[in-house]
Design a protein around this motif. Structure first.
Motif, PDB file in Angstrom:
ATOM      1  N   TYR A  73       0.868  -1.176   0.000  1.00 53.68           N
ATOM      2  CA  TYR A  73       0.000   0.000   0.000  1.00 53.68           C
ATOM      3  C   TYR A  73       0.905   1.227   0.000  1.00 53.68           C
ATOM      4  CZ  TYR A  73      -3.776   3.129   1.617  1.00 53.68           C
ATOM      5  OH  TYR A  73      -4.693   4.135   1.746  1.00 53.68           O
ATOM      6  N   TRP A  74       0.898   1.971  -1.084  1.00 60.06           N
ATOM      7  CA  TRP A  74       1.717   3.171  -1.241  1.00 60.06           C
ATOM      8  C   TRP A  74       0.832   4.389  -0.948  1.00 60.06           C
ATOM      9  CZ3 TRP A  74       5.814   3.119  -5.637  1.00 60.06           C
ATOM     10  CH2 TRP A  74       6.409   1.861  -5.722  1.00 60.06           C
ATOM     11  N   ILE A  75       1.332   5.304  -0.122  1.00 52.83           N
ATOM     12  CA  ILE A  75       0.576   6.497   0.248  1.00 52.83           C
ATOM     13  C   ILE A  75       1.432   7.738  -0.007  1.00 52.83           C
ATOM     14  CG2 ILE A  75      -0.631   7.723   2.096  1.00 52.83           C
ATOM     15  CD1 ILE A  75      -0.911   5.005   3.523  1.00 52.83           C
ATOM     16  N   SER A  84       5.209  13.617   1.842  1.00 50.55           N
ATOM     17  CA  SER A  84       5.289  12.355   2.569  1.00 50.55           C
ATOM     18  C   SER A  84       5.002  11.211   1.597  1.00 50.55           C
ATOM     19  CB  SER A  84       4.259  12.344   3.700  1.00 50.55           C
ATOM     20  OG  SER A  84       4.143  11.060   4.263  1.00 50.55           O
ATOM     21  N   PHE A  85       5.878  10.222   1.594  1.00 48.25           N
ATOM     22  CA  PHE A  85       5.731   9.057   0.724  1.00 48.25           C
ATOM     23  C   PHE A  85       6.044   7.825   1.556  1.00 48.25           C
ATOM     24  CE2 PHE A  85       8.129   6.178  -2.270  1.00 48.25           C
ATOM     25  CZ  PHE A  85       7.000   5.631  -2.865  1.00 48.25           C
ATOM     26  N   ASP A 102      11.907   9.029   6.870  1.00 51.56           N
ATOM     27  CA  ASP A 102      12.910   9.932   6.286  1.00 51.56           C
ATOM     28  C   ASP A 102      13.901   9.218   5.368  1.00 51.56           C
ATOM     29  OD1 ASP A 102      14.089   8.506   8.344  1.00 51.56           O
ATOM     30  OD2 ASP A 102      15.317  10.187   9.039  1.00 51.56           O
ATOM     31  N   GLN A 103      13.646   7.969   5.051  1.00 44.86           N
ATOM     32  CA  GLN A 103      14.540   7.188   4.188  1.00 44.86           C
ATOM     33  C   GLN A 103      13.793   6.714   2.946  1.00 44.86           C
ATOM     34  OE1 GLN A 103      16.376   4.003   6.343  1.00 44.86           O
ATOM     35  NE2 GLN A 103      17.011   5.330   8.017  1.00 44.86           N
ATOM     36  N   PRO A 104      14.547   6.325   1.884  1.00 43.79           N
ATOM     37  CA  PRO A 104      13.878   5.745   0.715  1.00 43.79           C
ATOM     38  C   PRO A 104      13.029   4.545   1.135  1.00 43.79           C
ATOM     39  CG  PRO A 104      16.155   6.241   0.194  1.00 43.79           C
ATOM     40  CD  PRO A 104      15.990   6.440   1.681  1.00 43.79           C
ATOM     41  N   GLN A 105      11.893   4.398   0.490  1.00 45.59           N
ATOM     42  CA  GLN A 105      10.938   3.340   0.814  1.00 45.59           C
ATOM     43  C   GLN A 105      11.238   2.091  -0.013  1.00 45.59           C
ATOM     44  OE1 GLN A 105       8.294   3.902   3.332  1.00 45.59           O
ATOM     45  NE2 GLN A 105      10.016   5.287   3.660  1.00 45.59           N
ATOM     46  N   ARG A 113      14.246   0.269  -4.094  1.00 44.09           N
ATOM     47  CA  ARG A 113      13.937   1.333  -3.130  1.00 44.09           C
ATOM     48  C   ARG A 113      13.532   2.574  -3.921  1.00 44.09           C
ATOM     49  NH1 ARG A 113      18.098   2.291   1.314  1.00 44.09           N
ATOM     50  NH2 ARG A 113      19.062   3.417  -0.387  1.00 44.09           N
ATOM     51  N   PHE A 114      12.574   3.328  -3.360  1.00 43.50           N
ATOM     52  CA  PHE A 114      12.022   4.475  -4.060  1.00 43.50           C
ATOM     53  C   PHE A 114      12.042   5.710  -3.170  1.00 43.50           C
ATOM     54  CE2 PHE A 114      10.136   0.730  -5.896  1.00 43.50           C
ATOM     55  CZ  PHE A 114      10.137   0.984  -7.257  1.00 43.50           C
ATOM     56  N   GLU A 115      12.244   6.852  -3.812  1.00 44.95           N
ATOM     57  CA  GLU A 115      12.152   8.129  -3.119  1.00 44.95           C
ATOM     58  C   GLU A 115      11.351   9.072  -4.022  1.00 44.95           C
ATOM     59  OE1 GLU A 115      15.089  11.473  -1.114  1.00 44.95           O
ATOM     60  OE2 GLU A 115      15.944   9.740  -2.134  1.00 44.95           O
ATOM     61  N   LEU A 116      10.330   9.691  -3.468  1.00 44.60           N
ATOM     62  CA  LEU A 116       9.506  10.627  -4.231  1.00 44.60           C
ATOM     63  C   LEU A 116      10.015  12.036  -3.962  1.00 44.60           C
ATOM     64  CD1 LEU A 116       7.080  10.950  -6.133  1.00 44.60           C
ATOM     65  CD2 LEU A 116       5.647  11.192  -4.097  1.00 44.60           C
TER      66      LEU A 116
END
Length: 133
Positions: A73-75, A84-85, A102-105, A113-116
């Motif tokens: 579930y991505w928010i 906020s991701f 506060d870190q890549p998801q 790993r992802f960072e928005l």
């Protein structure tokens, strides 16, 4: 079983989910070449929060997705100065954060790993980039 037909929502169903029959497409009655909705359990769902959807997305839909056993579930919450991701992953019967906020998801589903990120473009609107690590 979960039914998605809402344009503000993103979801993904893998080929294996489709081939196993976990996700199917419903055709329009009048135009059989067009699909109207996705029925089944997708591999992931993405919700973009708005002022009117916070409770629905964070409580009601989260519980519904947990119950449907949707693995990720991505928010995204871009309503304030700081974006906020989160990627929540299903562990047992409940979602858990894939990484500290506060870190890549981390997506186990996609193995990355992802960072928005967002920045203002030349006309002053936000441009979003999903960085993949």
């Amino acid at each position: 079983m979960w039914n998605a037909k809402y344009p503000h929502r993103g979801l993904s169903g893998s080929w294996s989910a489709s081939e196993a029959g976990r996700v199917t497409l419903s055709r329009r009655k009048q135009r059989q070449e067009e699909f109207i909705e996705i029925v089944g359990t997708p591999d992931m769902v993405l919700e973009v929060l708005s002022d009117s959807s916070v409770r629905k997305d964070r409580v009601r839909l989260k519980a519904a997705y947990e119950s449907a056993r949707i693995p990720e579930y991505w928010i995204v919450d871009a309503r304030s100065d700081a974006i906020s991701f989160e990627i929540l992953t299903l562990g047992g019967d409940a979602y858990r954060p894939s990484a500290p906020a506060d870190q890549p998801q981390t997506s186990r589903l996609l193995g990355a790993r992802f960072e928005l990120r967002r920045a203002r473009n030349r006309v002053g609107r936000f441009t979003y980039t999903l960085a993949i690590d």
